[in-house]
Scaffold this active site. Structure first.
Site, PDB file in Angstrom:
ATOM      1  N   ASP A  45       0.972   0.250  -1.945  1.00 28.87           N
ATOM      2  CA  ASP A  45      -0.154   0.985  -1.349  1.00 28.87           C
ATOM      3  C   ASP A  45      -0.438   2.122  -1.943  1.00 28.87           C
ATOM      4  O   ASP A  45      -1.580   2.047  -2.470  1.00 28.87           O
ATOM      5  CB  ASP A  45       0.154   1.454   0.227  1.00 28.87           C
ATOM      6  CG  ASP A  45      -0.916   2.630   0.754  1.00 28.87           C
ATOM      7  OD1 ASP A  45      -1.599   1.955   0.967  1.00 28.87           O
ATOM      8  OD2 ASP A  45      -0.977   3.299   1.070  1.00 28.87           O
ATOM      9  N   GLU A  81       0.466  -5.637  -0.238  1.00 20.62           N
ATOM     10  CA  GLU A  81       1.271  -4.781  -0.934  1.00 20.62           C
ATOM     11  C   GLU A  81       2.209  -4.378  -1.347  1.00 20.62           C
ATOM     12  O   GLU A  81       2.579  -3.841  -1.997  1.00 20.62           O
ATOM     13  CB  GLU A  81       0.510  -2.731   0.044  1.00 20.62           C
ATOM     14  CG  GLU A  81      -1.006  -2.829   0.408  1.00 20.62           C
ATOM     15  CD  GLU A  81      -0.823  -1.711   1.544  1.00 20.62           C
ATOM     16  OE1 GLU A  81      -2.483  -1.576   1.314  1.00 20.62           O
ATOM     17  OE2 GLU A  81      -0.070  -1.129   2.174  1.00 20.62           O
TER      18      GLU A  81
END
Length: 225
Positions: free
Chosen positions: A47, A119
């Protein structure tokens, strides 16, 4: 072809990288419902790598944009929905490793699960190739999703608030009217109301309360346009 060989071939095709540590990428695809190590730590890392990669990219692409516009551009392309869209384009759902109950519940179709796995894969790629390799992947697969127009995309909730203010309506009010689905793939239903003569309301669903609010705002804007 063994499962490991097939997974390695897919990773090389999807990510453009031949994995040195296949177990790392397998973990990036493993949901917590399996009961063992899952993608959560890699998701945390990915992320941040995704955000930095996109932020660096748009900082260079839009040298005249102030911070607010850059933030709007960033938020538009790193959302859970955007990550899930990328994941489906890459074929991530077919390679997710899920517990039986999660699979029976359709977790492989969840925006949350697919987006989180994307992610996590970025996190794994970063660990093997560094920021340069991970950023090159991000730019390649996000290329068609970045709005290059001069005007930064406006978040639906901000746009709706501005619409209401311009017409002297009361500010939008968001109400959670329903929640369903299993813990790993919840569904939230939100209603938005704009008070006043020219106002209105709309209801929408999302995989999170924030996502549902955004969808409701977008639905109301479309209704009012």
């Amino acid at each position: 072809m063994t499962p490991d060989t097939a997974l390695a071939a897919w990773i090389q095709e999807a990510l453009g990288h031949a994995p040195r540590d296949l177990a790392l990428f397998r973990r990036a695809l493993t949901h917590g419902s399996q009961g063992g190590p899952s993608y959560q730590r890699l998701e945390f890392l990915g992320d941040r790598v995704l955000g930095l990669s996109i932020a660096t990219w748009i900082y260079a692409l839009f040298p005249d944009d102030p911070e607010g516009k850059l933030s709007a551009r960033l938020n538009a392309v790193v959302s859970g929905e955007a990550c899930a869209e990328v994941g489906r384009e890459l074929g991530v759902p077919a390679h997710l490793i899920l517990g039986k109950q999660a699979r029976d519940d359709g977790a492989q179709l969840s925006d949350n699960v697919v987006g989180d796995a994307v992610e996590a894969l970025i996190g794994a790629l970063y660990l093997e190739t560094g920021l340069e390799g991970a950023s090159a992947f991000v730019r390649r697969v996000w290329e068609g999703k970045l709005d290059r127009s001069a005007a930064a995309p406006k978040h639906p909730k901000s746009a709706l608030q501005e619409w209401a203010a311009a017409r002297q309506c009361r500010p939008p009010v968001y109400t959670l009217v329903g929640q369903s689905g299993p813990h790993h793939a919840p569904s939230f239903t939100v209603k938005v109301d704009v008070g006043g003569k020219k106002g209105g309301s709309a209801t929408a669903e999302g995989a999170s309360k924030q996502e549902a609010e955004t969808a409701a705002a977008a639905a109301l804007l479309e209704k009012l346009s």
